[in-house]
Design an enzyme around this catalytic site. Structure first.
Site, PDB file in Angstrom:
ATOM      1  N   LYS A 144      36.586  61.348  71.322  1.00 23.44           N
ATOM      2  CA  LYS A 144      35.636  61.251  70.206  1.00 23.44           C
ATOM      3  C   LYS A 144      35.023  62.624  69.996  1.00 23.44           C
ATOM      4  O   LYS A 144      34.951  63.428  70.922  1.00 23.44           O
ATOM      5  CB  LYS A 144      34.527  60.260  70.563  1.00 23.44           C
ATOM      6  CG  LYS A 144      33.777  59.742  69.356  1.00 23.44           C
ATOM      7  CD  LYS A 144      34.515  58.577  68.724  1.00 23.44           C
ATOM      8  CE  LYS A 144      33.870  58.095  67.468  1.00 23.44           C
ATOM      9  NZ  LYS A 144      34.451  56.809  67.036  1.00 23.44           N
ATOM     10  N   SER A 183      45.177  53.619  62.292  1.00 22.28           N
ATOM     11  CA  SER A 183      45.414  55.056  62.461  1.00 22.28           C
ATOM     12  C   SER A 183      46.736  55.284  63.202  1.00 22.28           C
ATOM     13  O   SER A 183      47.502  56.192  62.872  1.00 22.28           O
ATOM     14  CB  SER A 183      44.276  55.703  63.265  1.00 22.28           C
ATOM     15  OG  SER A 183      43.160  55.966  62.451  1.00 22.28           O
ATOM     16  N   ASN A 212      31.744  52.590  55.252  1.00 22.77           N
ATOM     17  CA  ASN A 212      33.160  52.220  55.232  1.00 22.77           C
ATOM     18  C   ASN A 212      33.422  50.858  55.888  1.00 22.77           C
ATOM     19  O   ASN A 212      34.091  50.003  55.315  1.00 22.77           O
ATOM     20  CB  ASN A 212      33.967  53.324  55.938  1.00 22.77           C
ATOM     21  CG  ASN A 212      35.421  52.940  56.103  1.00 22.77           C
ATOM     22  OD1 ASN A 212      35.829  52.459  57.149  1.00 22.77           O
ATOM     23  ND2 ASN A 212      36.201  53.101  55.047  1.00 22.77           N
ATOM     24  N   LYS A 222      39.173  50.359  73.928  1.00 22.68           N
ATOM     25  CA  LYS A 222      39.553  49.806  72.624  1.00 22.68           C
ATOM     26  C   LYS A 222      41.008  50.132  72.312  1.00 22.68           C
ATOM     27  O   LYS A 222      41.795  49.274  71.909  1.00 22.68           O
ATOM     28  CB  LYS A 222      38.635  50.414  71.553  1.00 22.68           C
ATOM     29  CG  LYS A 222      38.912  49.942  70.146  1.00 22.68           C
ATOM     30  CD  LYS A 222      38.228  50.807  69.081  1.00 22.68           C
ATOM     31  CE  LYS A 222      36.762  51.033  69.307  1.00 22.68           C
ATOM     32  NZ  LYS A 222      36.100  51.686  68.161  1.00 22.68           N
ATOM     33  N   THR A 271      39.093  48.859  59.377  1.00 23.79           N
ATOM     34  CA  THR A 271      38.101  48.463  60.385  1.00 23.79           C
ATOM     35  C   THR A 271      37.369  47.204  59.934  1.00 23.79           C
ATOM     36  O   THR A 271      37.242  46.229  60.696  1.00 23.79           O
ATOM     37  CB  THR A 271      37.110  49.607  60.650  1.00 23.79           C
ATOM     38  OG1 THR A 271      37.853  50.805  60.901  1.00 23.79           O
ATOM     39  CG2 THR A 271      36.233  49.298  61.836  1.00 23.79           C
ATOM     40  N   GLN A 309      36.249  54.118  73.377  1.00 23.98           N
ATOM     41  CA  GLN A 309      37.525  54.291  72.676  1.00 23.98           C
ATOM     42  C   GLN A 309      38.720  54.116  73.620  1.00 23.98           C
ATOM     43  O   GLN A 309      39.764  53.608  73.218  1.00 23.98           O
ATOM     44  CB  GLN A 309      37.539  55.683  72.029  1.00 23.98           C
ATOM     45  CG  GLN A 309      38.540  55.820  70.911  1.00 23.98           C
ATOM     46  CD  GLN A 309      38.011  55.312  69.573  1.00 23.98           C
ATOM     47  OE1 GLN A 309      36.900  55.619  69.196  1.00 23.98           O
ATOM     48  NE2 GLN A 309      38.813  54.549  68.858  1.00 23.98           N
ATOM     49  N   LYS A 353      42.693  59.929  71.037  1.00 20.95           N
ATOM     50  CA  LYS A 353      42.596  59.405  69.669  1.00 20.95           C
ATOM     51  C   LYS A 353      41.209  58.838  69.472  1.00 20.95           C
ATOM     52  O   LYS A 353      40.731  58.055  70.287  1.00 20.95           O
ATOM     53  CB  LYS A 353      43.650  58.290  69.455  1.00 20.95           C
ATOM     54  CG  LYS A 353      43.644  57.727  68.042  1.00 20.95           C
ATOM     55  CD  LYS A 353      44.439  58.584  67.092  1.00 20.95           C
ATOM     56  CE  LYS A 353      44.154  58.299  65.630  1.00 20.95           C
ATOM     57  NZ  LYS A 353      43.001  59.070  65.078  1.00 20.95           N
ATOM     58  N   GLY A 369      38.015  59.621  61.088  1.00 20.43           N
ATOM     59  CA  GLY A 369      36.632  59.523  60.624  1.00 20.43           C
ATOM     60  C   GLY A 369      35.776  58.624  61.498  1.00 20.43           C
ATOM     61  O   GLY A 369      36.260  57.914  62.369  1.00 20.43           O
ATOM     62  N   ASP A 370      34.486  58.691  61.277  1.00 22.77           N
ATOM     63  CA  ASP A 370      33.488  57.787  61.853  1.00 22.77           C
ATOM     64  C   ASP A 370      32.258  57.942  60.936  1.00 22.77           C
ATOM     65  O   ASP A 370      32.432  58.319  59.761  1.00 22.77           O
ATOM     66  CB  ASP A 370      33.179  58.166  63.317  1.00 22.77           C
ATOM     67  CG  ASP A 370      32.419  57.070  64.063  1.00 22.77           C
ATOM     68  OD1 ASP A 370      33.038  56.103  64.519  1.00 22.77           O
ATOM     69  OD2 ASP A 370      31.176  57.174  64.176  1.00 22.77           O
TER      70      ASP A 370
HETATM   71  P1  NDP Z   1      29.626  55.324  57.353  1.00 17.29           P
HETATM   72  O1  NDP Z   1      29.061  56.668  57.496  1.00 17.29           O
HETATM   73  O2  NDP Z   1      30.622  55.041  56.305  1.00 17.29           O
HETATM   74  O3  NDP Z   1      28.449  54.253  57.166  1.00 17.29           O
HETATM   75  C1  NDP Z   1      27.445  54.110  58.113  1.00 17.29           C
HETATM   76  C2  NDP Z   1      26.456  53.068  57.603  1.00 17.29           C
HETATM   77  O4  NDP Z   1      25.569  52.748  58.663  1.00 17.29           O
HETATM   78  C3  NDP Z   1      25.618  53.585  56.460  1.00 17.29           C
HETATM   79  O5  NDP Z   1      25.245  52.508  55.622  1.00 17.29           O
HETATM   80  C4  NDP Z   1      24.398  54.142  57.207  1.00 17.29           C
HETATM   81  O6  NDP Z   1      23.205  54.195  56.433  1.00 17.29           O
HETATM   82  C5  NDP Z   1      24.245  53.140  58.318  1.00 17.29           C
HETATM   83  N1  NDP Z   1      23.601  53.792  59.456  1.00 17.29           N
HETATM   84  C6  NDP Z   1      24.069  54.847  60.154  1.00 17.29           C
HETATM   85  N2  NDP Z   1      23.205  55.229  61.080  1.00 17.29           N
HETATM   86  C7  NDP Z   1      22.174  54.368  60.977  1.00 17.29           C
HETATM   87  C8  NDP Z   1      20.956  54.221  61.684  1.00 17.29           C
HETATM   88  N3  NDP Z   1      20.624  55.068  62.673  1.00 17.29           N
HETATM   89  N4  NDP Z   1      20.127  53.196  61.311  1.00 17.29           N
HETATM   90  C9  NDP Z   1      20.466  52.350  60.309  1.00 17.29           C
HETATM   91  N5  NDP Z   1      21.598  52.464  59.588  1.00 17.29           N
HETATM   92  C10 NDP Z   1      22.438  53.440  59.940  1.00 17.29           C
HETATM   93  O7  NDP Z   1      30.216  54.939  58.797  1.00 17.29           O
HETATM   94  P2  NDP Z   1      31.264  53.804  59.203  1.00 17.29           P
HETATM   95  O8  NDP Z   1      31.108  52.624  58.322  1.00 17.29           O
HETATM   96  O9  NDP Z   1      32.593  54.441  59.325  1.00 17.29           O
HETATM   97  O10 NDP Z   1      30.782  53.450  60.687  1.00 17.29           O
HETATM   98  C11 NDP Z   1      29.871  52.400  60.980  1.00 17.29           C
HETATM   99  C12 NDP Z   1      30.014  51.996  62.425  1.00 17.29           C
HETATM  100  O11 NDP Z   1      31.351  51.540  62.673  1.00 17.29           O
HETATM  101  C13 NDP Z   1      29.785  53.104  63.460  1.00 17.29           C
HETATM  102  O12 NDP Z   1      29.208  52.531  64.610  1.00 17.29           O
HETATM  103  C14 NDP Z   1      31.195  53.585  63.785  1.00 17.29           C
HETATM  104  O13 NDP Z   1      31.247  54.193  65.044  1.00 17.29           O
HETATM  105  C15 NDP Z   1      31.923  52.257  63.762  1.00 17.29           C
HETATM  106  N6  NDP Z   1      33.376  52.309  63.572  1.00 17.29           N
HETATM  107  C16 NDP Z   1      33.933  52.972  62.510  1.00 17.29           C
HETATM  108  C17 NDP Z   1      35.298  52.977  62.342  1.00 17.29           C
HETATM  109  C18 NDP Z   1      35.950  53.610  61.166  1.00 17.29           C
HETATM  110  O14 NDP Z   1      37.176  53.493  61.044  1.00 17.29           O
HETATM  111  N7  NDP Z   1      35.222  54.249  60.270  1.00 17.29           N
HETATM  112  C19 NDP Z   1      36.196  52.323  63.322  1.00 17.29           C
HETATM  113  C20 NDP Z   1      35.508  51.590  64.355  1.00 17.29           C
HETATM  114  C21 NDP Z   1      34.146  51.606  64.471  1.00 17.29           C
HETATM  115  P3  NDP Z   1      22.655  55.642  55.900  1.00 17.29           P
HETATM  116  O15 NDP Z   1      23.598  56.028  54.818  1.00 17.29           O
HETATM  117  O16 NDP Z   1      21.283  55.340  55.450  1.00 17.29           O
HETATM  118  O17 NDP Z   1      22.702  56.562  57.090  1.00 17.29           O
HETATM  119  O1  2IT Z   2      35.460  54.082  66.501  1.00 19.38           O
HETATM  120  C1  2IT Z   2      36.611  54.119  66.043  1.00 19.38           C
HETATM  121  O2  2IT Z   2      37.514  53.412  66.494  1.00 19.38           O
HETATM  122  C2  2IT Z   2      36.880  55.017  64.909  1.00 19.38           C
HETATM  123  N1  2IT Z   2      35.959  55.673  64.428  1.00 19.38           N
HETATM  124  C3  2IT Z   2      38.282  55.162  64.369  1.00 19.38           C
HETATM  125  C4  2IT Z   2      39.076  56.094  65.221  1.00 19.38           C
HETATM  126  C5  2IT Z   2      40.448  56.445  64.692  1.00 19.38           C
HETATM  127  O3  2IT Z   2      41.045  57.305  65.331  1.00 19.38           O
HETATM  128  O4  2IT Z   2      40.911  55.906  63.690  1.00 19.38           O
END
Ligand code: NDP
Ligand code: 2IT
Length: 448
Positions: free
Chosen positions: A129, A380, A244, A117, A213, A114, A93, A168-169
């Site tokens: 992943k 999830s 997100n 976590k 998240t 993961q 997952k 998603g991520d």
């Molecule tokens: P999104 O794609 O929705 O948003 C990512 C954000 O981070 C954007 O604002 C993006 O800016 C910025 N960003 C990405 N890469 C960079 C970089 N190299 N330098 C500076 N800014 C950056 O992703 P999420 O919000 O889903 O994910 C954000 C983090 O949270 C990640 O580390 C992900 O692994 C983690 N995460 C996500 C989960 C989920 O459920 N979605 C769960 C647990 C962890 P720009 O648009 O300019 O690229």
């Molecule tokens: O990093 C993470 O935990 C995620 N991107 C969410 C993974 C999931 O299966 O919901």
């Protein structure tokens, strides 16, 4: 860098040798190993059974070609990945990341994180992943669909509700999950809702998954603050990212009485002393898929900064919610100088090891991503539960479950930190508690 116990160092050396050039993966492994000395001393049976060696080797690593046609009629080739790291506690997952920086090492670091976590959530989910070096920025909706369909045309044979359940991520949200699910359904001729999570609410998704998240990260910080008799009320927050995780961390922090004064994207950051206008931010990011610079252009109280670091902005609580290694030692020193009292990783591994040490030495409450951002994957798992029972739960009930899960993770981390001689250290707590649970399962299931 701290040193490891010789037994752990030997295992780590093998990881380095077998996975050359995968810096982020090495970092993620090292950060776990740093906490484990007291556990391996207390449980010699784990070393005898080579539990760590087994957990560091993914069960399966899939790399594939993703050809698709862009709007100019040109063929583009991307690389797709799915690392099925551990199914010791349940089906693999974990999310899919679409970003040009994606490579095998990054997917392996994310998959490794993961496993731990997902164990911490207490739910029956293994760790995996995936993703691609595809850059979704500036692509038309049709190009996103074409890419997702081609990606799934290979991925479908490896996944399934009892096998591997992506979500998603970075770069993968509700729109992409829709196209991926549609193609899976078409190829397999099965309406297998539990094969992907983060689905739309009208076709098998769960309420609160989108928010989970960010909300979960704030719930975790709230638990940490409570342990010190404190709360969010009146606190100033800086949240990096504007995707997100960031958007819903901002939403929940505001609901709990905090003022969020800055957020960012990869182009720069916005400071808004009046507090981020969430409606405007959501409209720009979720509806128009725009850049954060436009926020400042439309808000008189806001300014847009392209040089320097968002961590220079004075705040009480910092939530890195963008990407790995975005908060380094210098940034941590600045945050401590400015009086930060809590830091929680909404993103995966956003804080460098040096920065984590600075926070620890300064007595700042620090929540590692494994614990703080586990609310997304936990919800999830709640989505999978709803799919399996062909049911859908209310917003209130689902959010209550999420809050309960985050409080449970906080409690487990705090208890394990005490047990292993590091009271108040949530990094040690998260790593030891999840490792013991995994190790016991590894022993129970035999040499597989
Ligand atoms: P999104 O794609 O929705 O948003 C990512 C954000 O981070 C954007 O604002 C993006 O800016 C910025 N960003 C990405 N890469 C960079 C970089 N190299 N330098 C500076 N800014 C950056 O992703 P999420 O919000 O889903 O994910 C954000 C983090 O949270 C990640 O580390 C992900 O692994 C983690 N995460 C996500 C989960 C989920 O459920 N979605 C769960 C647990 C962890 P720009 O648009 O300019 O690229
Ligand atoms: O990093 C993470 O935990 C995620 N991107 C969410 C993974 C999931 O299966 O919901």
């Amino acid at each position: 860098m701290s040193t490891l116990d010789p037994h752990l160092q030997d295992i780590y050396d093998v990881v380095l040798r077998r996975n050359p050039g995968e810096d982020e993966f090495h970092q993620a492994v090292f950060e776990v190993f740093e906490s484990l000395d007291p556990v391996v001393k207390k449980h010699p049976e784990f070393a005898d059974s080579k539990v760590l060696e087994r957990l560091c080797e993914p069960e399966r690593q899939i790399i594939f070609r993703v050809p698709w046609v862009n709007d100019g009629g040109e063929i583009e080739i991307n690389r797709g990945f799915r690392v099925e790291f551990s199914s010791i506690l349940g089906p693999y997952k974990g999310g899919l990341r679409f970003h040009p920086s994606v490579n095998l090492g990054i997917i392996k670091f994310l998959g490794f994180e993961q496993i731990f976590k997902n164990a911490l959530t207490g739910m029956p989910i293994g760790g995996g992943k995936g993703g691609s070096d595809f850059d979704p920025k500036g692509r038309s909706d049709r190009e996103i669909m074409a890419f997702c369909q081609s990606f799934m045309t290979e991925l479908y044979r490896h996944i399934g509700e009892h096998t591997d359940v992506p979500a998603g991520d970075i770069g993968v949200g509700g729109r992409e999950i829709g196209y991926l699910f549609g193609q899976y359904k078409r190829i397999t001729n099965r309406y297998e809702s539990g094969v992907l999570t983060g689905k739309g609410l009208g076709w098998g998704g769960s309420l609160v998954r989108k928010e989970a998240t960010g909300y979960g990260t704030v719930f975790f910080v709230n638990e940490m603050l409570k342990s010190r008799g404190d709360s969010f009320d009146g606190k100033r927050l800086v949240v990096s990212g504007s995707g997100n995780v960031a958007v819903y961390a901002i939403e929940k922090a505001q609901q709990l009485g905090a003022t969020v004064i800055a957020c960012s994207d990869s182009g720069g950051y916005v400071v808004d002393r009046a507090g981020i206008d969430l409606e405007l931010l959501k409209e720009l990011k979720e509806v128009r898929r725009e850049r954060i610079s436009l926020y400042a252009a439309q808000r008189p109280s806001a300014s847009y900064v392209t040089d320097g670091s968002i961590w220079d902005v004075e705040c009480d609580i910092a939530l890195p919610c963008a990407t790995q290694n975005e908060l380094d030692e210098d940034a941590a020193i600045q945050l401590v100088k400015n009086g930060v009292c809590a830091v929680a990783e909404g993103a995966n591994m956003p804080t460098t090891p040096g920065a984590t040490r600075v926070f620890g030495d300064a007595g700042v409450l620090f929540a590692p991503g494994k614990a703080a951002n586990a609310g997304g994957v936990a919800t999830s798992a709640l989505e999978m539960q709803q799919n399996a029972s062909r049911d859908s739960w209310s917003h209130e009930y689902t959010e209550e479950r999420l809050a309960g899960i985050m409080a449970g993770i906080h409690e487990r981390c705090a208890a394990a930190a005490d047990e292993y001689g590091a009271p108040g250290n949530y990094v040690v707590g998260a790593n030891t508690s999840s490792f013991v649970q995994l190790a016991e399962a590894v022993l129970a299931l035999g040499v597989i």
